[in-house]
Design a protein around this motif. Sequence first.
Motif, mmCIF file in Angstrom:
data_model
loop_
_atom_site.group_PDB
_atom_site.id
_atom_site.type_symbol
_atom_site.label_atom_id
_atom_site.label_comp_id
_atom_site.label_asym_id
_atom_site.label_seq_id
_atom_site.Cartn_x
_atom_site.Cartn_y
_atom_site.Cartn_z
ATOM 1 N N GLN A 51 97.893 17.931 -13.004
ATOM 2 C CA GLN A 51 97.926 18.565 -14.326
ATOM 3 C C GLN A 51 97.490 17.584 -15.399
ATOM 4 O O GLN A 51 96.719 17.940 -16.301
ATOM 5 N N TYR A 52 97.999 16.372 -15.327
ATOM 6 C CA TYR A 52 97.580 15.345 -16.288
ATOM 7 C C TYR A 52 96.064 15.171 -16.238
ATOM 8 O O TYR A 52 95.397 15.100 -17.263
ATOM 9 N N LEU A 107 101.571 17.219 -8.116
ATOM 10 C CA LEU A 107 101.168 18.349 -8.964
ATOM 11 C C LEU A 107 101.105 17.912 -10.430
ATOM 12 O O LEU A 107 100.206 18.314 -11.175
ATOM 13 N N LEU A 108 102.046 17.058 -10.831
ATOM 14 C CA LEU A 108 102.037 16.570 -12.210
ATOM 15 C C LEU A 108 100.802 15.714 -12.471
ATOM 16 O O LEU A 108 100.144 15.865 -13.519
ATOM 17 N N THR A 162 107.885 12.022 -10.218
ATOM 18 C CA THR A 162 107.150 12.422 -11.432
ATOM 19 C C THR A 162 107.249 11.348 -12.506
ATOM 20 O O THR A 162 106.278 11.083 -13.212
ATOM 21 N N ARG A 173 105.781 15.744 -3.857
ATOM 22 C CA ARG A 173 105.085 17.007 -4.145
ATOM 23 C C ARG A 173 104.964 17.234 -5.652
ATOM 24 O O ARG A 173 103.878 17.519 -6.163
ATOM 25 N N GLU A 174 106.076 17.101 -6.347
ATOM 26 C CA GLU A 174 106.065 17.346 -7.783
ATOM 27 C C GLU A 174 105.248 16.263 -8.508
ATOM 28 O O GLU A 174 104.529 16.554 -9.465
ATOM 29 N N PRO A 212 110.215 14.087 -3.511
ATOM 30 C CA PRO A 212 109.688 14.297 -4.853
ATOM 31 C C PRO A 212 108.192 14.060 -4.984
ATOM 32 O O PRO A 212 107.631 14.301 -6.039
ATOM 33 N N ILE A 258 107.277 22.065 -13.878
ATOM 34 C CA ILE A 258 106.157 22.232 -12.941
ATOM 35 C C ILE A 258 106.237 23.592 -12.260
ATOM 36 O O ILE A 258 105.257 24.354 -12.238
ATOM 37 N N TYR A 259 107.409 23.931 -11.740
ATOM 38 C CA TYR A 259 107.518 25.198 -11.004
ATOM 39 C C TYR A 259 107.545 26.396 -11.944
ATOM 40 O O TYR A 259 106.998 27.454 -11.624
ATOM 41 N N ILE A 274 98.232 26.239 -4.698
ATOM 42 C CA ILE A 274 98.476 25.771 -6.064
ATOM 43 C C ILE A 274 97.599 24.560 -6.366
ATOM 44 O O ILE A 274 96.981 24.461 -7.432
ATOM 45 N N TYR A 329 101.606 25.639 -1.321
ATOM 46 C CA TYR A 329 101.363 24.446 -2.136
ATOM 47 C C TYR A 329 99.896 24.047 -2.142
ATOM 48 O O TYR A 329 99.379 23.575 -3.144
#
Lengths: 332, 332, 332, 332
Positions: A162-163, A158-159, A127, A154-155, A152, D190-191, A194, A191
Amino acid sequence: MAQVNFLQDRALDAIVLGRAGVDLYAREANTDIADITGFDKYVGGSAANIAVAINKLGAKVGFISCVADDSFGRYVQGYLEKQGINLDGMMIDSSGSRTSVAFTEMKPSDCDVLIYRNNASDLMLKTEQIDPEYIKKSKTLIVTGTALSASPSREATLLAMQYARSVGTVVVLDVDYRPKTWRTDVDASIYYGIAANLSDIVIGNREEFDMMETVVAPGNTDDGQTAQRFLTGNSQIVIIKAGELGSRVYCKDGHQFEQGIYRVEAKKPFGSGDSFAGALIWTLTHGGTLEQGVSNGSAAAAINVSGTSCTEAMPTKEELESFIARFEQASR
Amino acid sequence: MAQVNFLQDRALDAIVLGRAGVDLYAREANTDIADITGFDKYVGGSAANIAVAINKLGAKVGFISCVADDSFGRYVQGYLEKQGINLDGMMIDSSGSRTSVAFTEMKPSDCDVLIYRNNASDLMLKTEQIDPEYIKKSKTLIVTGTALSASPSREATLLAMQYARSVGTVVVLDVDYRPKTWRTDVDASIYYGIAANLSDIVIGNREEFDMMETVVAPGNTDDGQTAQRFLTGNSQIVIIKAGELGSRVYCKDGHQFEQGIYRVEAKKPFGSGDSFAGALIWTLTHGGTLEQGVSNGSAAAAINVSGTSCTEAMPTKEELESFIARFEQASR
Amino acid sequence: MAQVNFLQDRALDAIVLGRAGVDLYAREANTDIADITGFDKYVGGSAANIAVAINKLGAKVGFISCVADDSFGRYVQGYLEKQGINLDGMMIDSSGSRTSVAFTEMKPSDCDVLIYRNNASDLMLKTEQIDPEYIKKSKTLIVTGTALSASPSREATLLAMQYARSVGTVVVLDVDYRPKTWRTDVDASIYYGIAANLSDIVIGNREEFDMMETVVAPGNTDDGQTAQRFLTGNSQIVIIKAGELGSRVYCKDGHQFEQGIYRVEAKKPFGSGDSFAGALIWTLTHGGTLEQGVSNGSAAAAINVSGTSCTEAMPTKEELESFIARFEQASR
Amino acid sequence: MAQVNFLQDRALDAIVLGRAGVDLYAREANTDIADITGFDKYVGGSAANIAVAINKLGAKVGFISCVADDSFGRYVQGYLEKQGINLDGMMIDSSGSRTSVAFTEMKPSDCDVLIYRNNASDLMLKTEQIDPEYIKKSKTLIVTGTALSASPSREATLLAMQYARSVGTVVVLDVDYRPKTWRTDVDASIYYGIAANLSDIVIGNREEFDMMETVVAPGNTDDGQTAQRFLTGNSQIVIIKAGELGSRVYCKDGHQFEQGIYRVEAKKPFGSGDSFAGALIWTLTHGGTLEQGVSNGSAAAAINVSGTSCTEAMPTKEELESFIARFEQASR
């Protein structure tokens, strides 16, 4: 395009997030891996393929990924840079991970693909390595789903999504599901669900949507019902690919259509999805309609599978247009 | 041979324990990995190389290792079987490990070797897979040191050495030290010390013995002192290789000698150690003297580095003899 | 003592290497863990127990271990320091490991002991934390076998034993085998075999020697044969404890004898082995004979199991002597 | 209640998902852990506390969690069962994990809490252990956030929340953030963001919402803005607790109010959040208003912190009502 708004004042047409690695193709066609004499070397990986596809059609492309601090990592970077792809988002990992490598037979079907992804570098993306300013520079962020398969990365993925949402960058999810990289289908579906919810456009084939429906609609095979299920949250467009049968496209505003395939003789069973996504996004970010995008995607896929590598066989704009023209003439 | 007693009533001359994997050699010589077009495919790995070397010289060879349940694993097995190597000790792992792969440039020096060994199959060998009856069938057990670098292979290897000791099978340790596979030199020196103590013959180069002396004699460069230090426990013979300078051989009974190299133009910097060990053990198990063994080892090493692969460039008995004959004639 | 030579010019009588942790004893005796209202808190762990035992008898003791950087770690250190035990070899780990904790019922038999050792701090001891100068300060190095159960503590322990051998510090191995901390008995037997070979004195019970003979003599129950098997390498003395039946002692020089137990009413089934080892080493390092040492060990064990904690119930010299005196009077 | 609809035809009022473990409270108050003589034993863990709180007030409660197959696991289960809590969702793990244990000093502030959660059993909960039929039996599913801190519990928790949404079970998220269990605040955010989006009611304190805003609004301290940010997706109610200053409650329909605290002398700094959540959900599922729920929650929190354990100090309905009555009388 009515359904999705691409902001035009962006330096890049697309940023692709996912894996870039080395593809090693059997030198001899139609031969088992045990019997070939060696491999031809190419850059590959779903995200790298898509980036090259878009770039080759003439668009400006950026990349978010991670490779190892070794000669394969440098090879991948050097190749992508030479294509003119912006690598501001490319990270180097020195912790002992390895750049992803895929060894493939060259057969039109039943093609053995042997993947070396134990401690893969692309899944080391963190991230803290995701720069919102970089994502803000692009019209679209295209995420390939294997980036979701482990932490990491995955996170980080997703971040990044979101950005992208928060700065008006259109988010595209290419499902790109590899079952072996997940503990269970259920884990994957959580996942992917999401991620789909964070995406404007979701592209997958029927098997991939089956996985995504593992929990919510096990056994469903109705594309229309599937589309309705994923046209929620932020999703505006769902594209379900069906191989030989072409693609079905569903929009949140109710618009829907089908697109057949451009029939060619395939030399290999992979690369088509990546060229499809590349040509689609190139079309949409350059003012084309969704119908034009899906048609161009289908044509690019046909061109790619009749070539002998993934990245090298991506068409230019001229090759794409001339292929379609030839094809239309022939089918009159 | 006076120093070590090879039991003659054994079905196999040697069993080699260690890694068998895939060697991928740059197709173009003297070219960086980034710039080559592909790789030639061979079976490799230190233990596989030694096994092939001994086998090609005409001896009966067995193998203890583990490969993945995939096309590379099957390729490695198929190749070794075709050579006539007995694979009763070869295990198959289906837990997600991968057969070891080494990508190498083809340069005489400064040669980049990129190794894919994250979760390597050969290190999955387990104590419960070591069969004392198998080891009892062989005159010698040759252990290559990377098998000690991680559990459970580490314990399996130490167990195999103990079994060998208890049934009169001569134990040979080829140090084969790869620093990156160990947490620290001190860790390595602990396990190599234990293994050396279980061995009749220990073969390594100066850098490898430096590692083995990390704790007990840091900074020592005196081969004679090194040899005395490792001619304890069960060790009868210590061979210290010094590249261009040849080899120094020390026996517990005080006998010692040097052996120069057979000077040739090298095409690659690896494979020499494995051919050396192979020809040495072949000589010793077939009634040759230690001097003959080391001389044959040096000749085999020279033949190998002037070839373009490790396994394929191992000499037959005839090639070895004719090479030595030519060389002696030339040097008169 | 004839068999082992304790160097007298050393600042410490013994250094103990192994785990120090927290023992939490059920407040109510003869009650299941589910039903007790709470626990009494003590310092425990096999190595800590032995160190306290030797220290309490009046000897100078050092310690090599690792605890967590938290209130339990500080409690353990504070307690040992207050006893006068030298902690120059005590390391602090801040990586997220936890000081070992044992919750125990207080029952003479069938006593549930619940151990919290996931990521235990004592197993974080590293080779680079072992100081040869420290070991050189002591007459003996006592190793408790759980330190061998995982890396990096395993390598640190073997290194400490090697250092001890090289500077004339007598090495004692208290087997202290906990099956659950090992993958298999075979794995355990490999490392215990290596450690026994590095030790002057090996102390274990019949079950522990069974494990050590898993590979070399499965099924053997003959103590004499067992002793011969382990009176090799550096081992001079093997002590096989048999609970109610006392101990059998075997020396390399052929000397051997038995020692009965001091019969008392046990309040708990643990602590006896640690007090045995402590009183034995205290006796030997203070000029006593092996017979005196084993007799003192048996008496100390009896005193300990009739108390309510391990560390607190270790006898002083006066308590030990008066216990033996009373016992001898009674048995006339 | 207007904002959230509790389906009345359900066998259970609430199912709580999260950790149940053992709380060990320092026997002596106002004393450091190193100096206390022992610990009193209770069942604890955020989810267990909430379950006990609701149950004690008279509601029917179920539980989804996992404990170890050992005496602490059996103690926890036995205790919860004896309270009358339904354990159909309680799993037993035998893979070597351990039931969570917290050692706590008894001080009103600066209270050291030492947590043993290396390989904690509650985090072993798997998606395949989540039964949608069980969740369908309850009016509410209350998730405590530590269940999100690691896989496979993370996926199991998200799946349970999705199931709850699909069958009309109201979803409550009690943030319960423990920084040390997460790699970074960004990962946590995130989660928690995903989980908040799946929840009807989100309860946290200011520091917890700060973490949740790490990415989207770093530095924001305005509760109103925070509430607006999380009153998206499925969230109807956001409750921000501010310790001494009471709570602020925001609803998606615009309704908002504040609730002060019931001032008492605290004996320990924990347990208040769990009793708050318990009394709130009990009130809401039994027809109370949101204002009544928050008031009851505040009263229950005050009762709990003035007691000496978490689970034991949860009030009954009568105790709660009499406490409020006394308090109101006193404040007139």
